[in-house]
Design a protein around this motif. Structure first.
Motif, PDB file in Angstrom:
ATOM      1  N   SER A  85      61.599  21.558  63.362  1.00 22.58           N
ATOM      2  CA  SER A  85      60.175  21.323  63.155  1.00 22.58           C
ATOM      3  C   SER A  85      59.810  21.322  61.682  1.00 22.58           C
ATOM      4  O   SER A  85      60.074  22.297  60.969  1.00 22.58           O
ATOM      5  N   PRO A  86      59.192  20.253  61.219  1.00 23.17           N
ATOM      6  CA  PRO A  86      58.778  20.204  59.818  1.00 23.17           C
ATOM      7  C   PRO A  86      57.796  21.318  59.469  1.00 23.17           C
ATOM      8  O   PRO A  86      57.702  21.706  58.303  1.00 23.17           O
TER       9      PRO A  86
ATOM     10  N   TRP B 255      59.870  23.978  58.159  1.00 24.44           N
ATOM     11  CA  TRP B 255      60.319  23.672  56.791  1.00 24.44           C
ATOM     12  C   TRP B 255      59.198  23.993  55.817  1.00 24.44           C
ATOM     13  O   TRP B 255      59.418  24.504  54.731  1.00 24.44           O
ATOM     14  N   ASP B 256      57.996  23.686  56.261  1.00 29.06           N
ATOM     15  CA  ASP B 256      56.809  23.979  55.480  1.00 29.06           C
ATOM     16  C   ASP B 256      56.725  25.451  55.127  1.00 29.06           C
ATOM     17  O   ASP B 256      56.413  25.826  54.001  1.00 29.06           O
TER      18      ASP B 256
ATOM     19  N   ILE C 150      57.928  18.002  51.715  1.00 29.79           N
ATOM     20  CA  ILE C 150      58.037  18.652  53.020  1.00 29.79           C
ATOM     21  C   ILE C 150      56.681  18.704  53.705  1.00 29.79           C
ATOM     22  O   ILE C 150      56.589  18.488  54.913  1.00 29.79           O
TER      23      ILE C 150
ATOM     24  N   PHE D  34      56.304  15.624  55.364  1.00 28.50           N
ATOM     25  CA  PHE D  34      57.127  15.478  56.575  1.00 28.50           C
ATOM     26  C   PHE D  34      56.350  15.883  57.824  1.00 28.50           C
ATOM     27  O   PHE D  34      56.630  15.395  58.916  1.00 28.50           O
ATOM     28  N   ASP D  35      55.418  16.817  57.661  1.00 28.11           N
ATOM     29  CA  ASP D  35      54.591  17.187  58.811  1.00 28.11           C
ATOM     30  C   ASP D  35      54.010  15.938  59.460  1.00 28.11           C
ATOM     31  O   ASP D  35      53.821  15.865  60.656  1.00 28.11           O
TER      32      ASP D  35
ATOM     33  N   THR E 157      57.356  12.724  59.974  1.00 29.38           N
ATOM     34  CA  THR E 157      58.337  12.810  61.065  1.00 29.38           C
ATOM     35  C   THR E 157      57.684  12.753  62.433  1.00 29.38           C
ATOM     36  O   THR E 157      58.359  12.820  63.436  1.00 29.38           O
TER      37      THR E 157
END
Lengths: 1112, 463
Positions: free
Chosen positions: B157-158, B161-162, B239, B242-243, B246
């Protein structure tokens, strides 16, 4: 002497030595180590340190403190004697009958630990089979309605049954008594009323349905000499014509008709035939929305349409025509009548014409049409008639007149609420006040009860015993599934209407015994399957229904009594220790009655010319009103049910409201708000009907005939105890008028005036059209194309370009290897041909899964919690091809596309979690709160969810529902959310967790039912039988539009559907691989359907590209 | 004769001596605050308080008090989060990237830019931590040991990563900032007289002695941290993007997002630095250190990043059209012409058009114009995130789910509250911390040479 006796504790005491005397002075026999423990002045030599003291102090303080924090005690009390059939955690199902004077259904009631929690259809019983509608599904919540009365009321104050009985008894003696009720289909109740009438001969029973079908019975009287409502079989009709008749919704027996109608809408390549349905109406009804062809006519023209159709058919079948005005504004409708008549004549005996207009003239003409078409005995039957809708409007009007003139001393109202529902012109409320003793049997303090002198609250139907005779030869039983909730000693309690009446008739028997006696005497003898009554009764209770062949009509006379005044049962005489004499008496009695019931009368000759002049008598006006029943709320009896209030109207998708539906053309002409959004309110107008003016909001409704408006019944309740319903919307009942001696939903002296006020609508769908996305979402085909062309034409595979050139079907392309699903692989198939949008599944899902009710404000903020919704799309006049032809810019094209056609085609699409195999929600959840099961389902782990809502953003179907508030405790939802009341909470399904604030939820495919089904199969040691597990939505669906099952089972129904040529998946091009599939909707039309224009446009492009290549 | 290259305008003007620099920088700490400081602090802290009230209400009743819905699940919360994180970018870029590139002009601005970063990331953290439905369970985002043994968060899950990206960024930025502050704290400790101040600053200065060894270590650590934070400047906003990138939401699912987000972040960060600098410069009379030249340099960065953002917007439109994907096409058409089109055109106007004004030297050297445009840019960047999040979510795949969005006053309150918090913290910082890295700044003061030259020039003129 006794005093001289002396006992010693031991020798030392006897001797009384000085040592002993010294020791006696000490409290303890041995010296205690006090010094050692407490320490002397010198702490260092002491064995007890300050540290020890603190330890002891600390421990005791902590111990005291801990003992003080006692955990709340939750008492669960075990059964002293456990009922044999109740096992905690295991549901029991009981067959019973739902009938409230308006709807009828044979149902199964699911009870858990003695509490009814869910209604399901009963396959074995009645005429509805497994069909239910939204109201039947929601009725279980009515059992736990906080507004139910806890005991009788006398003169507006809480009272006791004794006072009520005494007061009623005094009033009943010698007075003129009238019983006013909605249609009663319970033969035993009719017998009870007969008992009462026998005791009080001044009694007359008047039948009054809030929504009258009197014209049907009158027309049948005119045509066949029988004041009954015919039964219909839409399943045998190839051509169906409806004239303002909502037979898939509320008309007479909607679930039954939907089921029949659906039979002819199931279409496959093997059986490419379906019925064709034409519909003429003013408002956009559910039935009109499902018709193949729909024509807009004004309410005053409905009679003209009928007359014109009559004449066309008479002409084609060499019958005599009638004279009557047949001029209709809408030219398309005029042309259609000719076409429809020709089709009907071609399908003689296989067609059906029905009208929902409560006008004797129209209904007589309809009877004539069906007669000319040779439909009697085939698609419509007056012999095996239905017993519903027996109201006599003229009698009702006379009763009101009698009341007004003070001729009535006692009025008893049962299963009706005339103060709320009577037409304004009758002035019922004023007449009611002139009756000295007004007795209401309502369960709640409704408008009529509030004015009554005595309120004798009836049991809820789930607490009641009873029976029903919905159709000739069909009997169903009603059994109590729970003890009365309001009973002694906590409350004075409710009492069943029949019990009250028996008591007032001086009969010393409870109604259950009476009912058994009645069945023993009348129903038992007319069946041949069971030899003794107890077995028969047990089976009848188990199945819920009995089919009999002997009786046509059942007698409703008082039963014979024994010397003690108790009714006598014939067959169970031995069991009940009755004498054989009484057995004989009663056993013989009904036969004579029965024979009398079918005595042949000469058929009357209907005067069709008179009928035609009656049918066309209504003068048209520039604005006409047609009041209608909403599919969810019906006649408003259940408007206090929050599940129904929150159920979106299937057409407008508006919740918690009624409003004037108006053609968008008229809305524009009047300068009212045309487009409604969350941020754009609707306009309010002053609506004047027959001199009464009310303020009501306007909803622009595509498909509403211009120059007409519609207004829904069942709203505008004015009873404070009905917390959910009170004050929601306006009451349209007063606008019904007496026309041709029947209560008609039509008003022609209508005007509206613009006001500056605004109204907030709470609709679950704002965008009406599919916006050119048919190919990916909403595939449709006309029957002609479906028959003539291959699947590639009307249901082409979605393709994508792949590496190395060329295209491949999306279904064949995957980035990942599929996970093995060795056990079950659950799947669902939804047939868009069979979904009529009624919403029963939505309420069933709410009930099964404890879905929260959130109220109007939250719905308006797009926060409705329904796990299952039904998307409704209108067709638009604009499409991509037309846009290209007219050379419109993309922007202009899309703006045009947002506008529905003036008379749009409607498609319903049930939408719930699609359980995608590549679920976009699963990858984005940071805490893995949503994941895939080994059985192919997408699951939620509520405890793990922290509520980032990322999953909902990434869900292309937007079926995930977030708990924005703690709906179960937040006081803002106290009135609407049943889970907040001690009583309402009883309806919750204990197998499904009640979600708390801050977690995401969505359709689980009824995980709890799957689990229970798997356990059942495991216990039985057998594989799960296909169809043994049904999701709540599937079980509620009258038409089998939803099929659920195991895709690993090659023989399962759902696998067969999956392999059908009509099957497609939504948004296949996105690559999410949904588990739920849909089936292409087939319309019985000859025209090409828009979707194909989109596809052919693509193909056109391809060809162009080819030719260009050649040129270069 | 000796040849000498043209004299550049020095980065510090006003003929400062080392002592004067010290005096100027310590003035706000030693002296009384200006009236403006009190006024601003009052306003901002009231906003901050208001925001705290709104947050408490939200935590108490649920995020239903916001305007978000089941179709638009993220709205102001994530808009504000991305906006603040974007603003937080400039600080580290200035202190780390410009350090590596040996851009000496950074020295006058890096301290407060870094402070701004820290505070902006704190504001962002408020949104990202409290936008969840059950914020008390936020700890479940971290891979913590738990009673289930192998219950890990979802590394796909982005959003996860966040969590790592933002927390790393915050930690490194904070350490970098603090290391830079140590010599200055040492200086203040040596100057202040009040005992409590003396005590406070001596604790804060970590026993800084100013020895050669200290300096050497200071320089090394600074370089190492600059090296560490440089990739972070690019990773964090990539990143964050990316939320969106992606996901499968049309309008979010684009590969252009990472570079475009980073450029946008630098763009908005520089604008915010400018806004703050111009205020600080005025209140604390630091015109000699924050010269027009500094402002011009920063405006040039704004033109460059603003143009990158503009190109990205146009690229998005082109790609949507060129892809032939219906969903994408409609998503962008909706942004530009749908019910919330006004937000798109505000974004376009503020982010694409307004920075182009800086091509004119007159505008980019005008303090008033710069101040106004810097605010305009930040408004534009807020709307960029609003357009990406809200406008897009209003209309996704199924037309039946299309809806509009209206914020609640709680939404507004929390946003105002974070602005209040940011302002309050920054004002406190400017009062009690050295706003300019004076120790570093002194390395570029050409005190002796310049004054000699000027004295000589003056003497020549007399003769």
């Amino acid at each position: 002497m006794s005093m001289s006796k002396k006992y010693w504790k031991g020798l030392p005491e006897l001797h009384n030595s000085p040592e002993f005397q010294a020791q006696q002075k000490n409290e303890f026999a041995e010296s205690l180590p006090m010094d050692e423990f407490l320490g002397g002045n010198d702490a260092e030599t002491s064995g007890t340190s300050r540290r020890d003291f603190l330890k002891v102090m600390g421990f005791s303080t902590a111990a005291v403190a801990l003992a003080a924090c006692e955990a709340p005690v939750m008492r669960s009390i075990p059964y002293v004697v456990k009922p044999e059939e109740v096992t905690p955690g295991v549901a029991n199902f009981y067959a019973t009958t739902f009938y409230d004077g308006h709807d009828y259904a044979s149902i199964l009631v699911k009870t858990r630990e003695g509490r009814p929690i869910k209604i399901e259809g009963n396959d074995l019983g009645g005429i509805t089979h497994s069909g239910t509608n939204a109201r039947v599904q929601a009725s279980v919540l009515g059992l736990y309605d906080g507004a139910r009365l806890r005991g009788p009321y006398v003169k507006g104050a809480e009272s006791t049954w004794k006072t009520a009985d005494d007061m009623a008894g005094a009033a009943l003696n010698g007075g003129t008594i009238r019983i006013l009720s909605s249609t009663i289909i319970s033969p035993s109740t009719k017998a009870v009323i007969a008992e009462f009438t026998a005791k009080h001969p001044n009694t007359k029973h008047v039948t009054y349905d809030a929504i009258s079908y009197n014209a049907l019975t009158k027309a049948n009287k005119n045509t066949f000499g029988k004041s009954v409502v015919s039964s219909y079989d839409f399943g045998k009709a190839k051509i169906v014509v409806g004239i303002a008749c909502d037979f898939l919704g509320n008309w007479i027996s909607g679930e039954e008709f939907s089921k029949q109608y659906a039979k002819n809408r199931k279409v496959s390549k093997e059986n490419p035939e379906m019925s064709q349905h034409f519909h003429f109406e003013s408002n956009m009804s559910l039935t009109g929305a499902n018709a193949d062809y729909r024509y807009m006519v004004k309410p005053s023209e409905l009679g003209k349409v009928t007359t014109a159709l009559f004449n066309e058919i008479a002409g084609a079948t060499s019958n005599s025509k009638v004279s009557g005005e047949t001029k209709i504004e809408n030219a398309t409708a005029v042309a259609a009548i000719k076409k429809v008549a020709a089709k009907l004549v071609d399908n003689k005996g296989k067609s059906l014409v029905v009208s929902g207009v409560n006008d004797e003239g129209i209904q007589t003409l309809i009877n004539g049409i069906n007669k000319m078409l040779d439909n009697y005995g085939k698609t419509v039957d007056v012999e095996k008639h239905l017993n519903f809708k027996q109201s006599d409007d003229k009698e009702f009007a006379e009763l009101v007149a009698d009341m007004a003139s003070g001729k009535v001393n006692v009025l008893m109202t049962y299963n009706c609420n005339p103060v709320y529902t009577a037409p304004a012109s009758l002035k019922f409320a004023e007449a009611y006040k002139k009756v000295a003793t007004r007795i209401s049997f309502s369960q709640v303090m409704d408008e009529t009860s509030a004015e009554a002198t005595i309120v004798c609250p009836d049991h809820h139907y789930l607490e009641s015993w009873g029976d029903a005779n919905p159709k000739v030869g069909m009997f169903t039983l009603q059994q109590a599934t729970i003890n009365p909730i309001f009973a002694q000693p906590r409350h004075e309690g409710s009492r069943q209407f029949q019990d009250t009446l028996l008591k007032w008739s001086g009969i010393k028997s409870d109604y259950l015994t009476y009912l058994q006696g009645y069945w023993n005497n009348h129903v038992f003898p007319s069946q041949g399957k069971f030899l003794d009554f107890p077995t028969f009764w047990a089976h009848a209770l188990h199945d819920g229904a009995v089919k009999v062949s002997v009786y046509k009509d059942i007698p409703v006379t008082p039963m014979a009594k024994d010397s003690l005044g108790k009714p006598v049962m014939a067959g169970v005489a031995s069991a009940m220790n009755e004498t054989s004499d009484s057995m004989k008496v009663v056993a013989e009695e009904p036969k004579g009655k029965m024979m009398a019931g079918v005595a042949a009368e000469p058929l009357p000759t209907p005067d069709f010319n008179k009928a035609a002049s009656m049918a066309t008598s209504i003068k048209g006006s520039s604005l006409e009103l047609f009041v209608y029943e909403k599919v969810g709320l019906g006649n408003g009896l259940y408007s206090n049910n929050p599940w129904l209030m929150e159920l979106p109207d299937p057409i407008s998708k508006v919740t918690w409201d009624n409003y004037v539906t108006m053609s968008p053309i008229d809305v524009k002409a009047m300068g009212l708000h045309e487009m409604l959004r969350q941020d754009i309110d609707g306009s309010i107008v002053d609506l004047t009907v027959n001199g009464i003016t009310i303020k009501v909001p306007v909803y622009p409704q595509p498909g509403q005939a211009p120059g007409t408006i519609g207004l829904a019944l069942g709203y505008g309740r004015n009873a404070e105890s009905l917390k959910v319903a009170n004050g929601v919307g306006v009451n349209a009942f007063p606008f019904q008028g007496m026309i041709n001696d029947t209560i008609q939903p039509i008003a022609t002296s209508v005007s509206i005036a613009k006001t500056a006020e605004k109204h907030m609508f709470a609709a679950t769908q704002i965008q009406h059209t599919i916006m050119g996305r048919e190919e990916f979402l909403l595939r449709e085909v006309s029957l002609k194309e479906f028959k003539e062309k291959d699947k590639e034409y009307w249901n082409p595979a979605v393709e994508m370009a792949v590496h190395g050139g060329g295209k491949k079907a999306v279904s064949e392309v995957d980035l990942w290897a599929a996970h093995p699903r060795p056990g079950h692989k659950w799947g669902m198939s939804i047939d868009m041909n069979l979904c009529f949008g009624c919403g029963a599944c939505v309420v069933a899902c709410t009930s099964e899964n404890n879905v929260a009710v959130v109220g109007k404000l939250e719905v308006s903020r797009v926060r409705d919690m329904h796990w299952l919704r039904i998307d409704r799309y209108y067709s638009s006049d604009m499409n991509k091809r037309k846009g290209a032809e007219e050379d419109l810019g993309t922007k202009e094209m899309y703006i045009e596309m947002e506008n529905p056609s003036a008379n749009p085609q409607v498609t319903f699409q049930p939408m719930m979690c699609q359980h995608c195999n590549h679920a976009p929600c699963e990858t984005v959840c940071p805490v893995l709160a949503t994941s895939h099961s080994t059985e192919g389902l997408n699951m939620m782990t509520y405890n793990r969810c922290i509520g980032t809502r990322y999953c909902a953003n990434n869900c292309p179907f937007k079926v995930r529902r977030f708990n924005w508030f703690n709906y179960n405790e937040n006081t803002n939802f106290a009135d609407v959310n049943p889970a907040q009341q001690e009583l309402g909470r009883m309806v919750l399904n204990p197998d499904v967790v009640v979600r708390s604030r801050g977690v995401m939820e969505k359709c689980s495919m009824c995980q709890q039912k799957l689990q229970a089904g798997k356990l059942e199969a495991k216990k039985a040691g057998m594989p799960i039988k296909d169809g043994a597990i049904k999701t709540a939505c599937q079980a509620a669906c009258s038409t089998d539009a939803i099929i659920f099952g195991d895709l690993n089972d090659t023989e399962s129904e759902v696998t067969k559907h999956r392999n059908d040529e009509r099957t497609y998946f939504l948004l296949e091009d996105v690559g999410i691989k949904p588990t739920t599939s849909y089936k292409v909707k087939v319309r019985n039309q000859d025209e090409q359907i828009i979707f194909h224009e989109a596809v052919t446009k693509h193909e056109g492009k391809k060809e162009e590209a080819h030719t260009e290549e050649k040129h270069s | 004769m000796h040849a000498e290259s043209e004299i550049r305008i020095p980065l510090i003007i006003g003929d400062k001596s080392y002592r004067q620099i010290t005096d100027d920088i310590i003035a706000p700490i030693e002296g009384k605050a200006a009236r403006g400081w009190y006024t601003l602090t009052t306003i901002f802290s009231l906003c901050f308080l208001w925001g705290i009230c709104c947050l408490c209400y939200t935590i108490g009743t649920g995020i239903g008090s916001w305007g978000s819905s089941n179709n638009v699940d993220w709205a102001w919360d994530i808009t504000n989060f991305v906006w603040w994180i974007g603003i937080g970018h400039a600080g580290t870029l200035i202190s780390a990237v410009l350090l590596l590139f040996r851009q000496k002009w950074r020295m006058a601005i890096n301290r407060s830019a870094e402070a701004m970063t820290i505070f902006a990331v704190m504001c962002a953290a408020i949104f990202v931590l409290l936008h969840t439905g059950r914020p008390w369970l936020d700890y479940m985002l971290f891979p913590l040991p738990n009673q289930f043994g192998s219950l890990w968060p979802n590394f796909n899950s982005p959003l996860l990563w966040d969590v790592f990206a933002v927390s790393t960024y915050f930690t490194v930025s904070l350490v970098f900032w603090y290391i830079g502050l140590i010599p200055d704290f040492g200086m203040i400790r040596d100057r202040v007289i009040k005992p409590w101040q003396k005590k406070m600053y001596s604790v804060l200065s970590f026993g800084w002695g100013g020895s050669a060894r200290h300096w050497s270590r200071f320089e090394e650590v600074s370089l190492v941290l600059a090296g560490l934070s440089t990739p972070l400047v690019f990773s964090v906003h990539s990143i964050v993007s990316f939320d969106f990138a992606t996901s499968i939401v049309p309008g979010w699912h684009t590969t252009i997002f990472p570079p475009y987000f980073v450029a946008g972040a630098v763009f908005s960060g520089f604008a915010m630095v400018l806004t703050l600098m111009l205020v600080v410069r005025k209140i604390y009379k630091l015109e000699h250190y924050l010269t027009v030249k500094h402002i011009e340099y920063m405006n040039i960065v704004i033109i460059v990043t603003g143009s990158i953002v503009g190109v990205a917007y146009l690229t998005e439109l082109f790609v949507a059209w060129y892809s032939g994907v219906e969903w994408e096409q409609y998503a962008f058409l909706n942004r530009a012409t749908g019910p919330l089109a006004w937000s798109y055109w505000i974004m376009m106007g503020c982010n694409v058009v307004s920075p182009q004004l800086f091509w004119f030297k007159k505008i980019r050297t005008s303090i008033i114009a710069t101040f106004i445009l810097s605010i305009v840019v930040n408004i534009g960047m807020w709307f960029e995130r609003f357009v990406i999040i809200v406008t897009t979510l209003c209309r996704t795949y199924l037309p039946s789910t299309w809806s509009t969005y209206t914020p609640s006053f709680i939404d507004v309150g929390i946003f105002v509250g974070t602005i209040g918090m940011f302002g309050t913290f920054f004002l406190l910082f400017s009062r009690y911390f050295p706003v300019i890295a004076q120790a570093e700044l002194k390395t570029i003061l050409k005190a002796s040479g310049e004054s000699q030259k000027k004295a000589a020039a003056l003497a020549n003129a007399h003769h």
